[in-house]
Design an enzyme around this catalytic site. Structure first.
Site, PDB file in Angstrom:
ATOM      1  N   LEU A 164      -7.723  -8.618   9.194  1.00  0.00           N
ATOM      2  CA  LEU A 164      -7.217  -7.694  10.234  1.00  0.00           C
ATOM      3  C   LEU A 164      -5.758  -7.999  10.577  1.00  0.00           C
ATOM      4  CD1 LEU A 164     -10.348  -7.521  12.592  1.00  0.00           C
ATOM      5  CD2 LEU A 164      -9.781  -6.032  10.660  1.00  0.00           C
ATOM      6  N   ILE A 185      -8.608 -13.837   1.972  1.00  0.00           N
ATOM      7  CA  ILE A 185      -8.953 -13.880   0.535  1.00  0.00           C
ATOM      8  C   ILE A 185      -8.563 -15.214  -0.096  1.00  0.00           C
ATOM      9  CG2 ILE A 185      -9.024 -11.411  -0.027  1.00  0.00           C
ATOM     10  CD1 ILE A 185      -6.046 -11.808  -1.057  1.00  0.00           C
ATOM     11  N   TYR A 209       7.787  -8.903  -3.885  1.00  0.00           N
ATOM     12  CA  TYR A 209       6.505  -8.173  -3.818  1.00  0.00           C
ATOM     13  C   TYR A 209       6.110  -7.622  -5.192  1.00  0.00           C
ATOM     14  CZ  TYR A 209       3.439  -4.157  -2.849  1.00  0.00           C
ATOM     15  OH  TYR A 209       2.427  -3.230  -2.880  1.00  0.00           O
ATOM     16  N   GLY A 223      19.367  -2.120  -1.582  1.00  0.00           N
ATOM     17  CA  GLY A 223      18.111  -2.429  -2.275  1.00  0.00           C
ATOM     18  C   GLY A 223      17.144  -1.262  -2.347  1.00  0.00           C
TER      19      GLY A 223
END
Ligand code: NAD
Length: 301
Positions: free
Chosen positions: A33, A52, A139, A264
């Site tokens: 959450l 996770i 990422y 970017g």
């Protein structure tokens, strides 16, 4: 099927959970959450508040006897990945390894949410799965790394985990702070009667795909024998076109505020979806206009 959805309390995850419940699956959501919401999880699904990265995930997946895992939990904010690359790698690389370990224990198949825009970088033409991979932020690199781990496990253990590279996903329940929250940002401001910002000339192009179409592709991908597929529309929409389409859906007439271009930001990112059509028999069904109308209905005051 007995399914685990990591990140099932998030934007895309909540739509995947709904689609799984609709076909009669037993659904378990694993989510911290951190950006997702408890109210996004339908009462018919079970929420397990767990990271996770936690080794308890392996025991949980074994106890549940999961048959499939939709792996969506991620650090999904490009700007956070630039500011905190270590955190990004911990969640997206080590977290994905933990999900692989958990799946391995019970022989469950994984469908992994990867990203097109952040992996291909600047695209002169719609990017195919074979296009050069030129992430401009940590990422994209951490997602690519997750894909490579899936492929390695497939070679090592004969599993058939598959990765989907999503374009810019939009729809109800979108988090405006995510990777591609521009539709949510525009609608949030329009609903409050505030002016929206468009960066640079507004000519930057993106591929916007409706979240319901993405959920359908995700379920279909359980039939794949491994591999990587683009999921988008193949259609380029400029920031200014998107702004005007959002205004039309909201029934608002207002000019945006033009702000200086941001360092970017990609000029063009569009995905070629030919392979998804061939291998999944999938194509997006919602036009941008229809999808925006559905999304506005969920934002309207
Ligand atoms: P989201 O932030 O709404 O959902 C991510 C969910 O993961 C949240 O519910 C969050 O609480 C949960 N989460 C984060 N870290 C966790 C952790 N360590 N353990 C357990 N749960 C954790 O984002 P979204 O837009 O729904 O994205 C879902 C997935 O799709 C992500 O993997 C993202 O990289 C990918 N993706 C999204 C887009 C897009 O346009 N939204 C585009 C390409 C790829």
């Amino acid at each position: 099927m007995r399914m685990v959805v990591t990140g099932g309390a998030g934007f895309i995850g909540s739509h995947v959970v709904e689609a799984l419940l609709e076909r009669g699956d037993e659904v378990h959501v694993v989510d911290t959450l951190v950006s997702g919401k408890r109210e996004n999880v339908p009462v018919e699904a079970t929420l397990h508040e767990l990271d996770i990265r936690d080794e308890a995930l392996v025991a949980l997946v074994a106890e549940l006897g999961a048959e499939g895992i939709v792996h969506l939990a991620a650090q999904a904010d490009v700007r956070v990945s630039v500011a905190r690359p270590q955190l990004d790698a911990e969640v997206n690389v080590l977290g994905t390894l933990r999900v692989l370990e958990a799946a391995q224990g019970v022989g469950a198949k994984i469908v992994f949410a990867s990203t097109g825009g952040a992996i291909y970088g600047e695209c002169d033409a719609p990017a195919t799965e074979e296009s050069p991979r030129r992430p401009l932020a940590p990422y994209g690199t951490s997602k690519l790394c997750g894909e490579e781990y899936l492929a390695t496990y497939n070679r090592l253990y004969g599993s058939t985990h598959a990765a989907l590279r999503f374009a810019n996903v939009y729809g109800p329940r979108q988090n405006p702070h995510g990777e591609a929250g521009v539709v949510a940002i525009f609608f949030g401001l329009l609903a409050e009667g505030k002016q929206c910002k468009v960066f640079g000339t507004g000519g930057q192009q993106r591929d916007y795909v409706y979240v319901g179409d993405v959920a359908r592709a995700t379920l279909a991908a359980f039939g794949l024998d491994g591999g990587v597929l683009n999921i988008g529309t193949g259609r380029a929409t400029s920031d200014l076109e998107l702004y005007r389409a959002c205004c039309a859906a909201a029934g608002v007439e207002a000019e945006p505020l033009f702000a200086p271009a941001r360092l970017g930001d990609l000029q063009r990112s569009v995905l070629d979806i030919t392979l998804a059509g061939e291998l999944l028999g999938w194509a997006p069904e919602r036009s941008l206009e229809q999808g925006l109308a559905d999304t506005w209905a969920s934002f309207a005051p």
